[in-house]
Design an enzyme around this catalytic site. Structure first.
Site, PDB file in Angstrom:
ATOM      1  N   GLY A  55       0.827  -1.192   0.000  1.00 20.98           N
ATOM      2  CA  GLY A  55       0.000   0.000   0.000  1.00 20.98           C
ATOM      3  C   GLY A  55       0.863   1.245   0.000  1.00 20.98           C
ATOM      4  O   GLY A  55       2.015   1.221   0.446  1.00 20.98           O
ATOM      5  N   CYS A  81       5.962  -0.237   7.497  1.00 21.34           N
ATOM      6  CA  CYS A  81       5.573   0.883   6.642  1.00 21.34           C
ATOM      7  C   CYS A  81       6.756   1.286   5.765  1.00 21.34           C
ATOM      8  O   CYS A  81       7.894   1.333   6.236  1.00 21.34           O
ATOM      9  CB  CYS A  81       5.145   2.050   7.529  1.00 21.34           C
ATOM     10  SG  CYS A  81       4.639   3.519   6.629  1.00 21.34           S
ATOM     11  N   LEU A  82       6.462   1.595   4.509  1.00 20.96           N
ATOM     12  CA  LEU A  82       7.515   2.055   3.604  1.00 20.96           C
ATOM     13  C   LEU A  82       8.147   3.364   4.079  1.00 20.96           C
ATOM     14  O   LEU A  82       9.295   3.646   3.757  1.00 20.96           O
ATOM     15  CB  LEU A  82       6.960   2.236   2.185  1.00 20.96           C
ATOM     16  CG  LEU A  82       6.463   0.954   1.504  1.00 20.96           C
ATOM     17  CD1 LEU A  82       5.816   1.290   0.161  1.00 20.96           C
ATOM     18  CD2 LEU A  82       7.595  -0.045   1.327  1.00 20.96           C
ATOM     19  N   HIS A 115      -4.372   1.307   7.610  1.00 24.01           N
ATOM     20  CA  HIS A 115      -3.023   1.878   7.587  1.00 24.01           C
ATOM     21  C   HIS A 115      -2.972   3.071   6.628  1.00 24.01           C
ATOM     22  O   HIS A 115      -2.456   4.142   6.973  1.00 24.01           O
ATOM     23  CB  HIS A 115      -2.031   0.783   7.166  1.00 24.01           C
ATOM     24  CG  HIS A 115      -0.617   1.217   7.137  1.00 24.01           C
ATOM     25  ND1 HIS A 115       0.282   0.892   8.123  1.00 24.01           N
ATOM     26  CD2 HIS A 115       0.092   1.947   6.233  1.00 24.01           C
ATOM     27  CE1 HIS A 115       1.476   1.395   7.829  1.00 24.01           C
ATOM     28  NE2 HIS A 115       1.373   2.047   6.676  1.00 24.01           N
ATOM     29  N   HIS A 152      -2.516   7.317   7.138  1.00 27.84           N
ATOM     30  CA  HIS A 152      -1.598   8.208   6.414  1.00 27.84           C
ATOM     31  C   HIS A 152      -2.336   9.419   5.860  1.00 27.84           C
ATOM     32  O   HIS A 152      -1.848  10.553   5.949  1.00 27.84           O
ATOM     33  CB  HIS A 152      -0.931   7.474   5.238  1.00 27.84           C
ATOM     34  CG  HIS A 152       0.254   6.668   5.599  1.00 27.84           C
ATOM     35  ND1 HIS A 152       1.382   7.204   6.183  1.00 27.84           N
ATOM     36  CD2 HIS A 152       0.510   5.341   5.439  1.00 27.84           C
ATOM     37  CE1 HIS A 152       2.286   6.241   6.372  1.00 27.84           C
ATOM     38  NE2 HIS A 152       1.775   5.110   5.935  1.00 27.84           N
TER      39      HIS A 152
END
Length: 173
Positions: free
Chosen positions: A46, A91-92, A133, A137
């Protein structure tokens, strides 16, 4: 298409709330394509617009094993959710850090696709987790907000150190 730069915590742009999308045009569609390319390249499941420094209320996801189920969420909202559970999450924008957080196991959400068409969808498991998630953001939140201040500060210091080392390597190389 282009690979976009993924912002890393503690970049303040990650904390910006997004604005609803009202114009569904070719520019938005190209941006969504770039988001997918960036997410797949990372690799992730995502990506929200805030993670690449954009304040439009859009996120992309693909929770399939073979990356054949791309999902676009413009102006998403959760309609209902049930059964809070503890899950592992990463998380990226917080690379190489994972922890346990609370997420709902099942939910229903509404969103618009890249053309502005509204849809509703039920989600459970990883997809439900990813929806929550990415919506966090879009509201300026990160999964690490659920962690203790001490853990967040430790992560911030590690990421800052890694960024300094990366810059030093670039300058010296």
């Amino acid at each position: 298409m282009a690979i976009l730069e993924i912002l890393h915590f503690p970049d303040p742009r990650l904390r910006e709330a997004t604005s609803p999308i009202s114009t569904f045009d070719d520019a938005l569609s190209r941006f969504i394509d770039d988001m997918f390319e960036t997410m797949y390249d990372a690799p992730g499941v995502g990506l929200a617009a805030t993670q690449v420094g954009d304040t439009r209320r859009v996120a992309v996801m693909d929770c399939s094993d073979d990356k054949t189920e791309p999902l676009v969420m413009c102006n998403p909202e959760i309609l209902w959710a049930e059964e809070l559970e503890t899950v592992d999450e990463g998380c990226l924008s917080v690379p190489e850090h994972y922890d346990r957080v609370k997420r709902y196991a099942r939910l229903r959400f509404a969103a618009q696709d890249r053309h502005g068409e509204r849809y509703e969808m039920d989600a459970e498991g990883l997809l439900a987790q990813c929806v929550q998630h990415e919506l966090a953001h879009l509201d300026g939140g990160l999964y690490i907000d659920q962690l203790s201040r001490l853990k967040r500060e430790r992560i911030r210091r590690k990421l800052a150190k890694a960024a300094r080392q990366s810059e030093a390597e670039k300058a010296g190389g």
